[in-house]
Design an enzyme around this catalytic site. Structure first.
Site, PDB file in Angstrom:
ATOM      1  N   GLY A  80     -18.520   3.497  -2.808  1.00 54.85           N
ATOM      2  CA  GLY A  80     -19.875   3.683  -2.280  1.00 54.85           C
ATOM      3  C   GLY A  80     -20.898   4.022  -3.352  1.00 54.85           C
ATOM      4  O   GLY A  80     -21.972   3.416  -3.402  1.00 54.85           O
TER       5      GLY A  80
ATOM      6  N   LYS B 246       0.867  -1.193   0.000  1.00 55.84           N
ATOM      7  CA  LYS B 246       0.000   0.000   0.000  1.00 55.84           C
ATOM      8  C   LYS B 246       0.892   1.228   0.000  1.00 55.84           C
ATOM      9  O   LYS B 246       2.016   1.189   0.521  1.00 55.84           O
ATOM     10  CB  LYS B 246      -0.892   0.021   1.257  1.00 55.84           C
ATOM     11  CG  LYS B 246      -2.159   0.822   1.087  1.00 55.84           C
ATOM     12  CD  LYS B 246      -3.232   0.019   0.369  1.00 55.84           C
ATOM     13  CE  LYS B 246      -4.498   0.797   0.179  1.00 55.84           C
ATOM     14  NZ  LYS B 246      -5.571  -0.067  -0.346  1.00 55.84           N
TER      15      LYS B 246
END
Ligand code: NAD
Length: 416
Positions: free
Chosen positions: A223, A106
């Site tokens: 989302g 990451k």
């Protein structure tokens, strides 16, 4: 960088739980607690007003026993090395659960992209890539989008890396625009995977998907697309939110119209015929399926008992703490954990990488069919372990992920 330990504490506690269940060799357990490599960089750029600013960034490479490191890049004012380390560990388990040939990594840069111009973001991205260029690459570590990074930023990563090499290397990064070798379906892939997991969980819980009430926290890439796809699948989206707050409507809302409203006003709040709610209230609204798709540590021991959903599908990474996991499990909530639920993103990133390496371009139907096969297989693999262990899907997914990584480490051996 401000140091907060919470996401990392959660990740380490999850590893402890899986290690105990798997009776893991203490040496391997210790190895997995630590990233293989962490690089901290100071990114110096000229701002538009002529000032020079220094931003702190990092790339954390957790484990590459199963393949090259893979993981997103996050731009956020609260990014810390500890948070990025936790996210890199989750990527290792996620790629193993999805059974794709990658390890986990990451990246993060502590900045506020909402207050920066496109030119400043471009300079920041290009400088960051030059600083980490020695440790990334198509067979070393392949970045992708995460919070507040998008296809344009991936394009700058590709261009900077390619300029440094002297030839075009599209396979050095995924989540690119289609015009530069991006994959069909990548933008929606994480959310499609989330909704496919919701569908499989609904089958297990005997819940009819058509008309099922869905609440979504976070209205960014994951989302918004999760709300849109759930709506298209026949679910009733009853609540959504972003950083400014949320909206709720028992009769159901149209995510497309909310998206248009957000594009115009900058937020989902104050949408017609909806009640404004806080992000905390959104998690507790009456619904069948809850999709946290924003940040870590949203469902904790403080609010887990108030969650009314029968199914929780984690679009975000690390939204639920281990204490909250226990409470939800005792309440009979079926939780699909992040390392399974949002693995659709990295799975289609893997498809993008394969297409780039072979200079092919697959249709969206082909990409989504392959994604569905992969994620349903992963879901069933995890559910089988959950049934065997008579435990929740989190523990089962961790056992599968940590178990597969451990097997690879043991087979490779330790050298030098
Ligand atoms: P994004 O930048 O596109 O969107 C983030 C959204 O979260 C925005 O709507 C923002 O307003 C909202 N948000 C931020 N803080 C919030 C808060 N405290 N409360 C409520 N809303 C808040 O990011 P994204 O790519 O959609 O990522 C969301 C989550 O999904 C992250 O946890 C990320 O790690 C995870 N994830 C993303 C991908 C991907 O492919 N993008 C893949 C796997 C997992």
């Amino acid at each position: 960088m401000v140091e907060t330990q919470s996401a990392l504490n959660v990740a380490l506690e999850q590893l402890d739980i899986a290690a105990e269940k798997l009776n893991l060799d203490p040496g391997i357990h210790e190895l997995l607690e630590h990233p293989k490599r962490s690089l901290l960089v100071s990114i110096v750029i000229k701002m538009d007003d002529g000032d020079t600013c220094v931003f702190t960034g990092c790339r954390v490479q957790h484990n590459d026993a199963r393949g090259p490191f893979k993981g997103g890049l996050r731009y956020h004012p609260n990014v810390t090395l500890a948070e990025v380390s936790a996210l890199s560990m989750w990527m290792t388990w996620k790629c193993a659960v999805a059974d794709i040939p990658y390890g986990g990594a990451k990246g993060g840069v502590c900045c506020n992209p909402k207050q920066m111009s496109a030119n400043e973001l471009e300079r920041l991205t290009r400088r960051y890539v030059t600083l980490i260029s020695d440790i990334i690459g198509p067979y070393r570590d392949v970045p992708a989008p995460d919070v507040y990074t998008d296809a344009q930023i991936m394009a700058w990563i590709m261009d900077t890396y390619s300029q440094l090499k002297g030839y075009s290397v599209p396979e050095c990064v995924t989540g690119k625009p289609l015009s530069l070798g991006g994959s069909e379906g990548r933008t929606e892939a994480t959310s499609l995977g989330v909704d496919l997991c919701a569908r499989e969980a609904a089958k297990i819980r005997g819940l009819k998907l058509k008309g099922a009430a869905v609440a979504v926290q976070g209205f960014g890439n994951v989302g918004w697309n999760a709300a849109k796809i759930a709506h298209d699948m026949g679910c009733k989206v009853v609540a959504v939110s972003d950083t400014s707050g949320g909206i709720c409507c028992k009769q159901g809302l149209d995510p497309y119209k909310v998206h248009a409203h957000k594009s115009k006003t900058g937020s989902v709040v104050n949408f017609k015929a909806c009640e404004n709610v806080t992000n905390e209230e959104l998690l507790e609204v009456k619904c069948d399926i809850l999709i946290p798709a924003a940040m870590e540590n949203q469902i904790t021991k403080k609010n887990a008992d108030k969650i009314k959903a029968r199914i929780v599908v984690e679009g975000a990474n690390g939204p639920t703490t281990p204490e909250a996991d226990r409470i939800l499990h005792e309440k009979g909530v079926f939780l699909v954990p992040d390392i399974l639920a949002n693995s659709g993103g990295v799975t289609t990133s893997y498809f993008e990488w394969v297409q780039n390496l072979t200079r092919e371009h697959w249709t969206v139907e082909e990409v989504n069919r392959k994604l569905e096969n992969k994620i349903v297989k992963a879901f069933n693999d995890v559910h089988k372990i959950a049934k065997q262990e008579d435990n929740d899907m989190r523990l089962a997914a961790l056992m599968l992920g940590v178990g597969r990584v451990t097997e690879a480490i043991k087979t490779l051996g330790l050298w030098p």
